[in-house]
Motif scaffolding. Structure first.
Motif, PDB file in Angstrom:
ATOM      1  N   ALA A   1       0.832  -1.210   0.000  1.00 32.70           N
ATOM      2  CA  ALA A   1       0.000   0.000   0.000  1.00 32.70           C
ATOM      3  C   ALA A   1       0.867   1.261   0.000  1.00 32.70           C
ATOM      4  N   VAL A   2       1.906   1.230   0.831  1.00 31.20           N
ATOM      5  CA  VAL A   2       2.791   2.400   0.913  1.00 31.20           C
ATOM      6  C   VAL A   2       3.469   2.659  -0.431  1.00 31.20           C
ATOM      7  N   LEU A   3       3.975   1.560  -1.049  1.00 28.83           N
ATOM      8  CA  LEU A   3       4.657   1.744  -2.338  1.00 28.83           C
ATOM      9  C   LEU A   3       3.692   2.237  -3.414  1.00 28.83           C
ATOM     10  N   THR A   4       2.416   1.840  -3.284  1.00 32.98           N
ATOM     11  CA  THR A   4       1.433   2.323  -4.255  1.00 32.98           C
ATOM     12  C   THR A   4       1.242   3.834  -4.109  1.00 32.98           C
ATOM     13  N   MET A   5       1.201   4.302  -2.858  1.00 32.87           N
ATOM     14  CA  MET A   5       1.106   5.757  -2.640  1.00 32.87           C
ATOM     15  C   MET A   5       2.289   6.457  -3.296  1.00 32.87           C
ATOM     16  N   THR A   6       3.479   5.904  -3.053  1.00 28.39           N
ATOM     17  CA  THR A   6       4.680   6.498  -3.638  1.00 28.39           C
ATOM     18  C   THR A   6       4.536   6.580  -5.163  1.00 28.39           C
ATOM     19  N   THR A   7       4.049   5.465  -5.741  1.00 27.03           N
ATOM     20  CA  THR A   7       3.925   5.418  -7.191  1.00 27.03           C
ATOM     21  C   THR A   7       2.954   6.485  -7.690  1.00 27.03           C
ATOM     22  N   ILE A   8       1.805   6.592  -7.012  1.00 23.39           N
ATOM     23  CA  ILE A   8       0.809   7.580  -7.441  1.00 23.39           C
ATOM     24  C   ILE A   8       1.409   8.983  -7.382  1.00 23.39           C
ATOM     25  N   SER A   9       2.068   9.262  -6.267  1.00 23.15           N
ATOM     26  CA  SER A   9       2.582  10.622  -6.117  1.00 23.15           C
ATOM     27  C   SER A   9       3.710  10.890  -7.120  1.00 23.15           C
ATOM     28  N   LEU A  10       4.517   9.865  -7.391  1.00 19.98           N
ATOM     29  CA  LEU A  10       5.573  10.040  -8.410  1.00 19.98           C
ATOM     30  C   LEU A  10       4.979  10.267  -9.793  1.00 19.98           C
ATOM     31  N   CYS A  11       3.894   9.543 -10.089  1.00 20.51           N
ATOM     32  CA  CYS A  11       3.267   9.687 -11.410  1.00 20.51           C
ATOM     33  C   CYS A  11       2.722  11.107 -11.596  1.00 20.51           C
ATOM     34  N   LEU A  12       2.051  11.608 -10.536  1.00 20.61           N
ATOM     35  CA  LEU A  12       1.498  12.963 -10.658  1.00 20.61           C
ATOM     36  C   LEU A  12       2.622  13.984 -10.800  1.00 20.61           C
ATOM     37  N   TYR A  13       3.681  13.775 -10.019  1.00 23.75           N
ATOM     38  CA  TYR A  13       4.847  14.658 -10.105  1.00 23.75           C
ATOM     39  C   TYR A  13       5.410  14.641 -11.526  1.00 23.75           C
ATOM     40  N   GLY A  14       5.523  13.425 -12.062  1.00 28.21           N
ATOM     41  CA  GLY A  14       6.030  13.270 -13.426  1.00 28.21           C
ATOM     42  C   GLY A  14       5.145  13.967 -14.442  1.00 28.21           C
ATOM     43  N   LEU A  15       3.835  13.914 -14.184  1.00 30.83           N
ATOM     44  CA  LEU A  15       2.890  14.553 -15.097  1.00 30.83           C
ATOM     45  C   LEU A  15       3.131  16.063 -15.144  1.00 30.83           C
ATOM     46  N   VAL A  16       3.312  16.654 -13.946  1.00 36.72           N
ATOM     47  CA  VAL A  16       3.580  18.095 -13.894  1.00 36.72           C
ATOM     48  C   VAL A  16       4.918  18.405 -14.568  1.00 36.72           C
ATOM     49  N   ALA A  17       5.912  17.528 -14.310  1.00 31.50           N
ATOM     50  CA  ALA A  17       7.223  17.735 -14.935  1.00 31.50           C
ATOM     51  C   ALA A  17       7.083  17.703 -16.456  1.00 31.50           C
ATOM     52  N   LEU A  18       6.186  16.848 -16.936  1.00 35.94           N
ATOM     53  CA  LEU A  18       5.962  16.738 -18.383  1.00 35.94           C
ATOM     54  C   LEU A  18       5.346  18.028 -18.928  1.00 35.94           C
ATOM     55  N   VAL A  19       4.370  18.547 -18.166  1.00 33.65           N
ATOM     56  CA  VAL A  19       3.742  19.811 -18.559  1.00 33.65           C
ATOM     57  C   VAL A  19       4.806  20.913 -18.617  1.00 33.65           C
ATOM     58  N   GLU A  20       5.667  20.920 -17.593  1.00 35.09           N
ATOM     59  CA  GLU A  20       6.760  21.877 -17.538  1.00 35.09           C
ATOM     60  C   GLU A  20       7.626  21.763 -18.783  1.00 35.09           C
ATOM     61  N   TRP A  21       7.983  20.551 -19.094  1.00 34.46           N
ATOM     62  CA  TRP A  21       8.871  20.280 -20.223  1.00 34.46           C
ATOM     63  C   TRP A  21       8.246  20.769 -21.515  1.00 34.46           C
ATOM     64  N   ARG A  22       6.919  20.583 -21.600  1.00 36.92           N
ATOM     65  CA  ARG A  22       6.214  20.942 -22.815  1.00 36.92           C
ATOM     66  C   ARG A  22       6.066  22.464 -22.942  1.00 36.92           C
ATOM     67  N   PHE A  23       5.778  23.135 -21.810  1.00 38.22           N
ATOM     68  CA  PHE A  23       5.433  24.552 -21.893  1.00 38.22           C
ATOM     69  C   PHE A  23       6.599  25.495 -21.645  1.00 38.22           C
ATOM     70  N   LEU A  24       7.655  25.002 -21.040  1.00 39.00           N
ATOM     71  CA  LEU A  24       8.750  25.908 -20.721  1.00 39.00           C
ATOM     72  C   LEU A  24       9.950  25.663 -21.621  1.00 39.00           C
ATOM     73  N   VAL A  25       9.665  25.444 -22.907  1.00 37.54           N
ATOM     74  CA  VAL A  25      10.731  25.247 -23.889  1.00 37.54           C
ATOM     75  C   VAL A  25      11.714  26.412 -23.806  1.00 37.54           C
ATOM     76  N   TRP A  26      11.170  27.604 -23.682  1.00 38.40           N
ATOM     77  CA  TRP A  26      12.023  28.805 -23.684  1.00 38.40           C
ATOM     78  C   TRP A  26      13.018  28.789 -22.542  1.00 38.40           C
ATOM     79  N   GLN A  27      12.608  28.212 -21.398  1.00 38.90           N
ATOM     80  CA  GLN A  27      13.529  28.202 -20.260  1.00 38.90           C
ATOM     81  C   GLN A  27      14.666  27.232 -20.497  1.00 38.90           C
ATOM     82  N   ARG A  28      14.336  26.088 -21.084  1.00 36.16           N
ATOM     83  CA  ARG A  28      15.374  25.115 -21.395  1.00 36.16           C
ATOM     84  C   ARG A  28      16.349  25.720 -22.390  1.00 36.16           C
TER      85      ARG A  28
END
Ligand SMILES: Nc1ncnc2c1ncn2[C@@H]1O[C@H](COP(=O)(O)OP(=O)(O)O)[C@@H](O)[C@H]1O
Ligand SMILES: [Mg+2]
Lengths: 253, 273
Positions: B242-269
């Motif tokens: 159960a604990v590892l599942t929580m970790t996975t969910i939170s990592l996935c959401l974090y990754g999703l935001v990171a993906l949005v960042e990657w997509r929208f902040l091209v100029w910063q990169r």
């Protein structure tokens, strides 16, 4: 468009209370399509003057007029350009220049068409997809110039637009500015701290006193147009720069 | 004749040892995880610590497969994920709105600061029971707990982001006669976006805390409930699942935001090169 200053004075609120005069009172007129350069010691209110004309800062007393109309806020036919190109880092060159059109509500295809026609004149056609951080200082200023041109203004207000550039880039951009002016016939007020640049570009050079800046000299530059870099070494030119320098030096310390 | 400028185009990245060290650097996080798993396997293999406390990886894997097969894991994970998402939506939404208002009206900050700081300095576990009393033991109380916990980072980052907008660009927008909406759309929002997305990353990792704390306090369903239930049965492998599942969910959401960042902040990169 014609600009007039009538006993214009600006004072800022002092941190310790009271008010600190920054400019004027000053009166002068700029005829339509005239190119006026303003020089003066640093802190004498040159930027303040530009901000009042741009409608970004209010006059404390007196008035600034554009074609007889009181300047109370930004006007669509007056464009400003600052020393720092002031570009949006998240927009490409294309989108930075197109910004005024986008704000005016123009559709994407239409505004890109206009900007793409302008890019070659600014020597930026290979950089339309570049971001500001990828540009040199001179290129960034050309983008800022493009953003001003695209507004189709009748007046350009330039506050030390080439002040942060190296001498060669500055000279090249000055020539380009004259070329663009010919094409778009503008009234231009440009602030600069470079006396030869002022004489080279302007029809008239206005010298301001130390803060609060008042008019101490209004020198007509009778040099023929179009101007070319050779003029920088001619006698008439050198004499004019000497006159401007003398009136600044008369201010003393 | 033009000679090609070999010296300038010579790319150091293509040298074998450089490529190897780059690869090593990329792989090192994965290697660290593998080392941790090996350590775990070794400890339980030799039974250095009782299996009730640290079950062998095999037991945890079997618990995982079992919970997956009878749908228990999916059911509880879905409940928690749903609470997190609604909580994020609510908390981030309100955080953005209040943050923007405060950034524009300093007086509002003056009025609201004590309340907000007070809320923030109280541990969430302390008032989670209160939220259960107010919002019932159903999902609503967990959504609110999550919303409260993600509200603060969103708020702070929004204020910082909007206040950080360049005054010179504000002047530019003013001279272009851009109204309130266009200034927001073309200046404030894109300028504050990097800071706000950074706040959103923090929020996603906090969201799982909010939901699980809520589930600890009021029983019923969700991964937090699964942890409590499994613990009561001394089913340590299931607790770990159960604990590892929580970790996975939170990592996935974090990754999703990171993906949005990657997509929208091209100029910063592109600006950081
Ligand atoms: N926003 C402001 N508040 C208070 N004082 C200001 C402000 N802007 C400029 N000043 C002061 O007014 C004077 C004129 O400033 P400025 O117009 O920028 O001069 P210049 O561009 O000629 O160097 C300076 O002494 C400056 O310190
Ligand atoms: Mg200045």
């Amino acid at each position: 468009m014609r600009l007039s200053l009538r006993e214009l004075a600006v004072a800022y609120r002092a941190p310790a209370g009271g008010s600190l005069p920054a400019l004027g009172p000053i009166s002068f007129d700029v005829a339509a399509q005239e190119f006026v350069c303003v020089v003066g010691p640093s802190g004498c209110g040159k930027s303040t003057l530009i901000r009042v004309l741009a409608g970004l800062a209010p006059a404390s007393t007196g008035a600034a007029l554009c074609d007889g109309e009181l300047i109370e806020g930004p006007m669509p036919r007056i464009a400003v350009m600052f020393q720092d190109a002031n570009l949006m880092p998240w927009r490409t060159v294309l989108d930075n220049i197109a910004l005024p059109l986008e704000i005016a509500g123009m559709a994407r295809a239409a505004r890109y068409k206009i900007v793409r026609k302008l890019l070659p004149q600014l020597h930026l056609e290979r950089f339309e997809q570049a971001y500001p951080a990828e540009l040199s200082g001179g290129m960034a200023q050309r983008v800022a110039l493009g953003r001003a041109i695209v507004q189709n203004p009748r007046v350009w207000l330039l506050d030390e637009p080439f002040g942060a550039l190296d001498a060669l880039t500055r000279e090249r951009l000055s020539l380009e500015l004259l070329r663009l002016r010919q094409r778009y016939t503008q009234t231009i007020i440009m602030v600069t701290h470079d006396i030869s640049e002022a004489v080279f570009l302007a029809d008239r050079v206005i010298v301001l006193s130390r803060r609060p800046g008042q008019l101490v000299a209004d020198i007509s530059v009778g040099l023929p147009r179009p101007r070319s870099s050779d003029m920088l070494y001619q006698r008439d030119f050198l004499q004019l720069t000497k006159r401007v320098r003398a009136s600044i030096e008369e201010l003393g310390n | 004749m033009r000679k090609s400028p070999t010296v300038l185009t010579h790319n150091h990245d293509t040298e074998p040892w450089v490529r190897f060290s780059l690869l090593l650097r990329r792989l090192s996080p994965i290697l660290a995880v593998i080392c941790l798993l090996l350590l775990w396997a070794w400890i339980s293999e030799r039974e250095l610590i009782s299996h009730i406390l640290v079950p062998p990886p095999g037991d945890v894997y079997r618990a995982f497969v079992g919970a997956l097969a009878d749908g228990v894991l999916a059911k509880h994970a879905f409940v928690t994920l749903q609470e997190m998402l609604y909580g994020l939506l609510l908390g981030v939404g309100i955080g953005l709105a209040v943050g923007y208002a405060i950034a524009k009206l300093p007086l509002l900050e003056y009025i609201l600061a004590p309340i907000i700081v007070g809320f923030q300095s109280t541990p969430i576990v302390a008032y989670a029971p209160l939220l259960v009393i107010w919002f019932g033991s159903g999902p609503a109380s967990k959504v609110v707990t999550t919303a409260v916990i993600v509200f603060f980072p969103t708020l702070v980052n929004t204020i910082v982001g909007i206040r950080g907008v360049s005054p010179k660009l504000r002047d530019l927008m003013r001279s272009l006669k851009a109204g309130r909406w266009r200034t927001f759309r073309h200046l404030e929002a894109p300028s504050a976006l990097p800071v706000i997305l950074a706040g959103l990353k923090t929020s996603t990792t906090l969201a799982v805390i909010g939901a699980v704390v809520g589930e600890f306090v009021s029983q019923g369903s969700g991964l937090g409930y699964l942890v409590t239930a499994a613990r009561n049965l001394y089913d340590t492998p299931l607790v770990i699942v159960a604990v590892l599942t929580m970790t996975t969910i939170s990592l996935c959401l974090y990754g999703l935001v990171a993906l949005v960042e990657w997509r929208f902040l091209v100029w910063q990169r592109r600006s950081n090169i």
